[in-house]
Design a protein around this motif. Structure first.
Motif, PDB file in Angstrom:
ATOM      1  N   ALA A 149      72.542  67.900   5.912  1.00 15.84           N
ATOM      2  CA  ALA A 149      73.241  68.773   5.174  1.00 15.84           C
ATOM      3  C   ALA A 149      74.605  68.107   5.029  1.00 15.84           C
ATOM      4  N   GLU A 152      71.520  73.056  10.875  1.00 14.27           N
ATOM      5  CA  GLU A 152      72.981  73.804  11.156  1.00 14.27           C
ATOM      6  C   GLU A 152      73.570  74.114   9.817  1.00 14.27           C
ATOM      7  N   ALA A 153      73.088  73.878   8.508  1.00 12.71           N
ATOM      8  CA  ALA A 153      73.734  74.183   7.242  1.00 12.71           C
ATOM      9  C   ALA A 153      73.847  75.556   7.164  1.00 12.71           C
ATOM     10  N   LYS A 154      75.156  75.704   6.638  1.00 10.72           N
ATOM     11  CA  LYS A 154      75.651  77.016   6.306  1.00 10.72           C
ATOM     12  C   LYS A 154      75.509  77.186   4.536  1.00 10.72           C
ATOM     13  N   ASP A 172      77.586  77.253   2.014  1.00  6.93           N
ATOM     14  CA  ASP A 172      78.278  76.335   1.056  1.00  6.93           C
ATOM     15  C   ASP A 172      77.843  74.820   1.427  1.00  6.93           C
ATOM     16  N   ASP A 173      76.854  74.653   2.353  1.00  7.28           N
ATOM     17  CA  ASP A 173      76.694  73.274   2.499  1.00  7.28           C
ATOM     18  C   ASP A 173      75.552  72.704   1.637  1.00  7.28           C
ATOM     19  N   GLY A 214      83.673  64.412   3.676  1.00  2.03           N
ATOM     20  CA  GLY A 214      82.680  65.701   4.029  1.00  2.03           C
ATOM     21  C   GLY A 214      82.227  65.240   5.419  1.00  2.03           C
ATOM     22  N   GLU A 215      81.387  66.048   5.952  1.00  3.95           N
ATOM     23  CA  GLU A 215      80.618  66.083   7.238  1.00  3.95           C
ATOM     24  C   GLU A 215      79.110  66.001   7.097  1.00  3.95           C
ATOM     25  N   ARG A 271      78.597  68.877   4.481  1.00  4.72           N
ATOM     26  CA  ARG A 271      79.513  70.120   4.520  1.00  4.72           C
ATOM     27  C   ARG A 271      80.810  69.419   3.886  1.00  4.72           C
ATOM     28  N   VAL A 280      75.554  67.071   8.749  1.00  5.56           N
ATOM     29  CA  VAL A 280      75.181  67.866   9.624  1.00  5.56           C
ATOM     30  C   VAL A 280      73.308  67.847   9.715  1.00  5.56           C
TER      31      VAL A 280
END
Length: 134
Positions: A49, A32-34, A36-37, A25-26, A51, A28
């Motif tokens: 968050a 910056e969370a999207k 699906d994060d 994972g990454e 990812r 962030v």
């Protein structure tokens, strides 16, 4: 947010980083969370968050980690160790990914048929262990 809160958040993020790395994972910032994060909170405050990788990327990451752990390309491992790798991959869900068997077979330098044999061998041995007289 106080400096102490920020430092505590960094310590929390540092603590979960090995797990995130192991999953491929990454990390962030929460801003910056999207969609699906996964946002992780500590003491009521969003700290980081995560990812998560796509499943196919995750399988590649797991295979690379297994190569690092064994210190050589998986194709160079002996048969018994390859069987052990297949057991680890099965327990981690590698064969539920589309083309998982093909990807693993390629990494191990064996055929799909061989991977299925390793999987069937594990199933047979697992079933025999619990049967009377085994």
């Amino acid at each position: 947010m106080t400096a102490a809160d920020a430092q505590e958040g960094r310590r929390f993020a540092d603590a979960v980083k090995p797990l995130v790395d192991a999953m491929g994972g990454e990390m962030v910032s929460p801003e910056e969370a999207k969609g699906d994060d996964v946002v992780l909170a500590w003491e009521g405050r969003d700290v980081v968050a995560v990812r998560l990788p796509h499943l196919s990327d995750s399988l590649d990451h797991i295979l690379a980690e297994l190569e690092r752990r064994h210190g050589m390309p998986l194709a160079e491992l002996d048969r018994r160790t390859k069987q052990s790798v297949v057991r680890v991959l099965e327990s981690r869900g590698a064969f539920s990914v589309r083309h998982g068997v093909e990807t693993v077979a390629s990494a191990l330098g064996v055929s799909r048929f061989t991977v299925y044999n390793y999987l069937n061998r594990e199933t047979r041995e697992g079933g025999d262990q619990g049967s009377p007289g085994a």
